[in-house]
Design an enzyme around this catalytic site. Structure first.
Site, short mmCIF file in Angstrom:
data_model
loop_
_atom_site.label_atom_id
_atom_site.label_comp_id
_atom_site.label_asym_id
_atom_site.label_seq_id
_atom_site.Cartn_x
_atom_site.Cartn_y
_atom_site.Cartn_z
N HIS A 181 0.53 -42.62 -24.14
CA HIS A 181 0.48 -41.44 -25.04
C HIS A 181 1.16 -41.76 -26.36
CE1 HIS A 181 -0.36 -38.53 -21.48
NE2 HIS A 181 -1.33 -39.37 -21.71
N PRO A 214 14.17 -33.22 -21.98
CA PRO A 214 13.41 -32.29 -21.13
C PRO A 214 12.02 -32.84 -20.83
CG PRO A 214 13.56 -31.41 -23.37
CD PRO A 214 14.42 -32.64 -23.33
N ASP A 215 11.52 -32.49 -19.63
CA ASP A 215 10.11 -32.86 -19.39
C ASP A 215 9.25 -31.76 -19.99
OD1 ASP A 215 9.95 -31.89 -15.83
OD2 ASP A 215 10.10 -30.72 -17.67
N PHE A 216 7.99 -31.69 -19.61
CA PHE A 216 7.10 -30.73 -20.26
C PHE A 216 6.90 -29.47 -19.42
CE2 PHE A 216 5.81 -33.18 -23.89
CZ PHE A 216 6.05 -34.49 -23.49
N ARG A 217 6.76 -29.66 -18.09
CA ARG A 217 6.25 -28.53 -17.29
C ARG A 217 7.23 -27.98 -16.26
NH1 ARG A 217 2.39 -32.00 -18.70
NH2 ARG A 217 0.57 -31.17 -19.79
N ASN A 224 9.08 -38.32 -6.97
CA ASN A 224 8.96 -37.15 -7.82
C ASN A 224 9.64 -35.96 -7.14
OD1 ASN A 224 7.65 -36.31 -10.39
ND2 ASN A 224 6.67 -34.78 -9.08
N CYS A 281 3.37 -40.28 -47.20
CA CYS A 281 2.91 -41.66 -47.44
C CYS A 281 3.37 -42.11 -48.83
CB CYS A 281 1.39 -41.70 -47.35
SG CYS A 281 0.68 -43.30 -47.81
N CYS A 334 -4.72 -41.68 -45.85
CA CYS A 334 -5.27 -43.03 -46.14
C CYS A 334 -5.23 -43.95 -44.91
CB CYS A 334 -4.49 -43.67 -47.29
SG CYS A 334 -2.79 -44.10 -46.89
N CYS A 376 -0.17 -42.68 -50.90
CA CYS A 376 -1.10 -41.60 -51.32
C CYS A 376 -0.49 -40.21 -51.16
CB CYS A 376 -2.38 -41.69 -50.49
SG CYS A 376 -2.20 -40.99 -48.84
N CYS A 396 -0.49 -42.66 -41.85
CA CYS A 396 -0.77 -41.62 -42.85
C CYS A 396 -2.05 -40.90 -42.47
CB CYS A 396 -0.94 -42.26 -44.23
SG CYS A 396 -1.49 -41.05 -45.47
N GLN A 412 3.60 -42.35 -19.80
CA GLN A 412 3.13 -41.27 -20.67
C GLN A 412 4.22 -40.91 -21.67
OE1 GLN A 412 0.79 -38.21 -18.03
NE2 GLN A 412 2.38 -39.19 -16.80
N ASP A 415 9.48 -41.48 -25.47
CA ASP A 415 10.90 -41.65 -25.84
C ASP A 415 11.30 -43.11 -26.01
OD1 ASP A 415 11.44 -40.59 -22.46
OD2 ASP A 415 11.37 -42.66 -23.16
#
Ligand code: APR
Length: 256
Positions: A105, A13-16, A201, A137, A116, A140, A113, A86, A89
């Site tokens: 992105h 799925p895309d975001f918007r 698009n 981690c 640390c 730590c 981590c 962006q 995946d």
């Protein structure tokens, strides 16, 4: 320049996109607002929603589609200066060398981590993520977060290659993005005014609406149909079919 719209044909799925976009389907996570799933303050308060989403998006479950192979073909033909994506995946890695790719992105390929700051291959935590265990981690025991860029986090250093690439570009392709997130979106205006910009698009977005240029071209509609139309106009259909077949056979052999 690429966004989540090039991966929806692969099943991600895309975001918007209204209804189908990720941000319309996060009710189960009890977030204050959708983007919180990619915000550090919320992550430190409750990392579980992000890791539940990570389980859905983890590389290895989805296959590239013709759009990814078109970008690969541009590279194979020596026409790709750089691909700025962006997407997290990792599907652009289908044959485009790391030197030609800027994952603006971030990526699941590595993880850090949060205590640390040690870096690890993302693969080290696949089992934890798939088993709904918080990745810890080994040194730590701090929570380890994939190197996906959260809102407010700095973009990877490679993003700044744009200061060299965009003034050099002689054509800009913008595929499958709403151009809503900065600083990535502003790259669409970083090419010289004489450079044609082609938007592929579902709909017109960003500066293609707000400040269009004389040499802008928009091919609107589904990205697969648009890419096929472009490939046909370029006379690359046979090469594309061969590439898709070769890569599909490879993925079948790997059982991806
Ligand atoms: N064909 C054509 N266009 C499509 C298709 C498709 N099959 N599927 C989606 N699109 C279009 C949508 O209409 C929309 O314009 O792709 C665009 C996707 O926009 P977004 O969902 O906003 O994704 P993106 O632009 O990549 O988001 C940018 O937002 O939350 C952050 O970090 C996240 O990288 C992401 C950034």
């Amino acid at each position: 320049m690429a966004g989540a719209g090039i991966s929806t044909p692969s099943g991600i799925p895309d975001f918007r996109s209204p209804g189908s976009g990720l941000y319309s389907n996060l009710q189960q996570y009890d977030l204050p607002y959708p983007e919180a799933i990619f915000e550090l303050t919320f992550f430190f308060h409750n990392p579980k929603p992000f890791f539940a989403l990570t389980k859905e998006l983890y590389p290895g479950r989805y296959r590239p589609n013709i759009t990814h192979y078109f970008l690969r073909l541009l590279h194979d033909k020596g026409l790709l200066l750089r691909l700025y994506t962006q997407n997290i995946d990792g599907l652009e890695r289908a044959g485009i060398p790391a030197s030609k790719l800027v994952e603006a992105h971030g990526t699941f390929a590595s993880a850090t981590c949060m205590v640390c700051r040690r870096s690890f291959p993302g693969e080290d935590f696949r089992a934890d993520v798939m088993a709904d265990r918080l990745p810890r981690c080994p040194v730590c025991t701090g929570v380890v977060k994939p190197d996906v860029v959260f809102f407010g986090e700095p973009l990877p250093e490679r993003f700044w290659l744009h200061t060299v690439d965009f003034p050099l570009a002689d054509l800009l392709l913008v595929l499958g993005t709403s151009l809503e997130v900065e600083p990535f979106a502003s790259l669409s205006e970083a090419v010289r005014s004489s450079v044609p910009r082609l938007l592929i698009n579902r709909d017109l977005v960003g500066p293609f609406v707000s400040c269009p240029r004389g040499r802008d071209v928009a091919q609107l509609g589904d990205v697969v149909g648009s890419v096929k139309r472009l490939v046909k106009l370029l006379g690359w259909m046979e090469e594309m079919q061969d590439l898709v077949q070769r890569e599909t056979e490879k993925l079948d052999a790997w059982g991806t």
